[in-house]
Scaffold this motif. Structure first.
Motif, short mmCIF file in Angstrom:
data_model
loop_
_atom_site.label_atom_id
_atom_site.label_comp_id
_atom_site.label_asym_id
_atom_site.label_seq_id
_atom_site.Cartn_x
_atom_site.Cartn_y
_atom_site.Cartn_z
N ALA A 61 -11.82 8.00 6.51
CA ALA A 61 -10.93 9.20 6.90
C ALA A 61 -9.49 8.99 6.54
CB ALA A 61 -10.94 9.31 8.44
N LEU A 62 -9.21 9.85 5.55
CA LEU A 62 -7.92 9.81 5.16
C LEU A 62 -6.75 10.86 5.51
CD1 LEU A 62 -8.69 9.37 1.49
CD2 LEU A 62 -8.18 7.57 3.04
N MET A 63 -5.65 10.68 5.46
CA MET A 63 -4.59 11.93 6.16
C MET A 63 -3.39 11.63 5.34
SD MET A 63 -3.04 12.25 9.92
CE MET A 63 -2.26 10.77 9.69
N GLU A 64 -2.81 12.64 4.76
CA GLU A 64 -1.61 12.64 4.20
C GLU A 64 -0.25 12.41 4.98
OE1 GLU A 64 -0.78 14.76 0.45
OE2 GLU A 64 -2.21 16.29 1.42
N VAL A 65 0.54 11.17 4.71
CA VAL A 65 1.58 10.91 5.68
C VAL A 65 2.89 10.90 4.67
CG1 VAL A 65 0.13 9.67 7.10
CG2 VAL A 65 1.21 8.53 5.27
N ALA A 66 3.90 11.09 5.04
CA ALA A 66 5.14 10.62 4.49
C ALA A 66 5.32 9.34 3.85
CB ALA A 66 6.46 10.87 5.44
N PRO A 67 5.75 9.47 2.53
CA PRO A 67 5.70 7.99 1.74
C PRO A 67 6.44 6.75 2.55
CG PRO A 67 6.36 9.89 0.39
CD PRO A 67 6.29 10.36 1.69
N GLU A 68 7.56 7.25 3.34
CA GLU A 68 7.97 6.18 4.23
C GLU A 68 7.32 5.64 5.40
OE1 GLU A 68 9.89 10.15 5.61
OE2 GLU A 68 9.23 9.27 3.50
N GLN A 69 6.08 6.33 5.64
CA GLN A 69 5.24 5.94 6.60
C GLN A 69 4.19 5.19 6.10
OE1 GLN A 69 4.51 9.58 8.79
NE2 GLN A 69 5.85 8.94 10.51
N ILE A 70 3.86 5.00 5.14
CA ILE A 70 2.63 4.49 4.48
C ILE A 70 2.30 3.37 4.66
CG2 ILE A 70 3.36 3.95 2.11
CD1 ILE A 70 0.11 5.58 2.89
N HIS A 71 3.47 2.45 4.72
CA HIS A 71 3.47 1.05 5.10
C HIS A 71 2.83 0.72 6.49
CE1 HIS A 71 6.97 2.01 7.36
NE2 HIS A 71 7.04 0.89 8.12
N LEU A 72 2.54 1.80 7.21
CA LEU A 72 1.80 1.42 8.58
C LEU A 72 0.43 1.49 8.63
CD1 LEU A 72 4.26 3.77 10.70
CD2 LEU A 72 4.38 1.29 10.56
N TYR A 73 -0.05 1.90 7.23
CA TYR A 73 -1.54 2.22 7.25
C TYR A 73 -2.11 1.62 6.25
CZ TYR A 73 -0.21 6.34 9.89
OH TYR A 73 0.22 7.21 11.14
N GLY A 74 -3.45 1.33 5.95
CA GLY A 74 -4.03 1.16 4.91
C GLY A 74 -3.96 2.33 3.87
N CYS A 75 -3.87 2.21 2.77
CA CYS A 75 -3.77 3.21 1.76
C CYS A 75 -4.64 3.22 0.64
CB CYS A 75 -2.43 2.81 1.09
SG CYS A 75 -1.78 4.16 -0.29
N ALA A 76 -5.15 4.39 0.29
CA ALA A 76 -6.23 4.55 -0.63
C ALA A 76 -5.64 5.15 -2.10
CB ALA A 76 -7.20 5.57 -0.24
N ALA A 77 -6.13 4.57 -3.18
CA ALA A 77 -6.13 5.23 -4.41
C ALA A 77 -7.17 6.25 -4.74
CB ALA A 77 -5.90 4.21 -5.52
N VAL A 78 -7.31 7.32 -5.06
CA VAL A 78 -8.43 8.36 -4.99
C VAL A 78 -8.32 9.19 -6.27
CG1 VAL A 78 -8.14 8.56 -2.63
CG2 VAL A 78 -6.88 10.05 -4.01
N GLU A 79 -9.53 9.73 -6.46
CA GLU A 79 -9.94 10.70 -7.73
C GLU A 79 -10.64 11.90 -7.01
OE1 GLU A 79 -12.34 8.85 -10.40
OE2 GLU A 79 -10.74 7.66 -11.30
N THR A 80 -10.22 13.16 -7.40
CA THR A 80 -10.67 14.37 -6.96
C THR A 80 -12.34 14.40 -7.13
OG1 THR A 80 -10.15 15.49 -8.83
CG2 THR A 80 -8.62 15.34 -6.85
N THR A 81 -12.94 15.25 -6.27
CA THR A 81 -14.33 15.49 -6.29
C THR A 81 -14.56 17.04 -6.29
OG1 THR A 81 -14.97 15.69 -4.07
CG2 THR A 81 -14.87 13.35 -5.11
N GLU A 82 -15.79 17.40 -6.48
CA GLU A 82 -15.99 19.06 -6.56
C GLU A 82 -15.63 19.60 -5.10
OE1 GLU A 82 -19.88 16.99 -6.11
OE2 GLU A 82 -18.11 16.64 -7.21
N ASP A 83 -15.68 18.75 -4.12
CA ASP A 83 -15.37 19.35 -2.73
C ASP A 83 -13.86 18.97 -2.26
OD1 ASP A 83 -18.12 19.86 -2.15
OD2 ASP A 83 -18.64 17.76 -1.55
N SER A 84 -13.30 20.06 -1.78
CA SER A 84 -11.77 20.20 -1.63
C SER A 84 -11.25 19.12 -0.69
CB SER A 84 -11.37 21.66 -1.33
OG SER A 84 -12.03 22.14 -0.03
#
Length: 300
Positions: free
Chosen positions: A162-185
């Motif tokens: 499960a992923l959630m967009e957060v403010a850049p200054e908060q990303i250090h509190l979480y695991g972070c994902a590099a992603v590519e889009t798919t056909e599902d939004s």
């Protein structure tokens, strides 16, 4: 046509943490048992698993977690007292937790991180895909995140986070994902993961929140995963290997969640969760919200 995959019926809930952010309240009371209005936080998590069709729940616990087992067990003395008083409403609430699901327990022993806690579930899970739900994250039942994640796993295979967009200054509190889009939004393919990165080095602002649907081959990876950040075995590190080499455990996808989430692992967010959920209750909301408006107007 999508490949037929084993039905997911098992959920793993790591619950061995010490709850240090809530000391001294958690000195003798597990943090998972702290009430959110009138139910412990852990019951909301189990209810979410059951709503998604997962009726076999394993809690990975540690020392001083016996109250978790007691809460989901029968309490015949209390039930008898309520029955004799004719208090059927409270009796139903007491019995609800013990009737939710088939719940099992295993001790983690040494607290070696989330990856190690998940690995403790291997004998129970076997060779089936399974869900992992972290107790600090409560997902509003009106936003069926886990059901969607199971659907993605059944369609695409591999593991789903499960992923959630957060403010850049908060990303250090979480695991972070590099992603590519798919056909599902709402679905992305995860190409890399990093645990609590420096904001300047984060590959995105997609944070991993506490829901996973995992291929059982993750256990093989966890067994050989060296301790990472904090000297702990990180689930993120194992998923990073799966994302980079799909041949060892299928791809890793992410479901981007934009619904209502309550973080009970932080004291401020815990209080906000209680207020928000109380305001939405039919039995408590009208009076409580009216008092809250008066309090804010008069005291703030």
């Amino acid at each position: 046509m999508s490949q037929s995959r084993p039905r997911i019926s098992k959920a793993v809930i790591p619950a061995a943490g010490l709850g240090t952010r809530f000391l001294p309240a958690t000195k003798a009371t597990p943090k998972e048992m702290l009430p959110v209005v009138d139910k412990p936080a852990i019951q909301y998590v189990v209810e979410e698993a059951v709503a998604a069709g997962l009726d076999d729940v394993l809690m990975v616990t540690g020392r001083n977690k016996r109250p978790l087992e007691d809460h989901f067990d029968r309490n015949y003395e209390l039930e008898s007292a309520l029955e004799q008083k004719g208090d059927t409403e409270r009796l139903a609430k007491v019995q609800e937790s013990s009737d939710l699901a088939s719940i099992h327990y295993v001790r983690q022993g040494d607290p070696k991180g989330l990856g190690h806690a998940v690995l403790c579930a291997a004998p129970h899970v076997g060779q089936e895909p399974f869900a992992v739900l972290l107790g600090d994250d409560l997902i509003d039942p009106r936003d069926p995140l886990l059901q969607r994640m199971i659907e993605v796993q059944q369609t695409r295979g591999g593991s789903v986070v499960a992923l959630m967009e957060v403010a850049p200054e908060q990303i250090h509190l979480y695991g972070c994902a590099a992603v590519e889009t798919t056909e599902d939004s709402d679905t992305v393919q995860v190409t890399g993961l990093v645990e609590k990165p420096d904001p300047a080095e984060a590959p995105s602002n997609y944070a991993i929140i506490g829901r996973y649907v995992l291929d059982p081959r993750v256990f093989d990876v966890l067994r050989t995963t060296a301790p990472g950040r904090g000297g702990e075995i990180q689930l993120t590190d194992a998923l990073q290997q799966l994302a980079q080499d799909v041949t060892i455990g299928g791809p890793v996808h992410g479901v981007v969640f934009k619904g209502r989430r309550y973080d009970t692992g932080d004291r401020g967010d815990y209080l906000r969760a209680i207020v928000r959920l109380a305001c939405e209750r039919e039995d408590l909301g009208p009076d409580f919200a009216a008092w809250l408006r008066r309090f804010v107007a008069e005291e703030m």
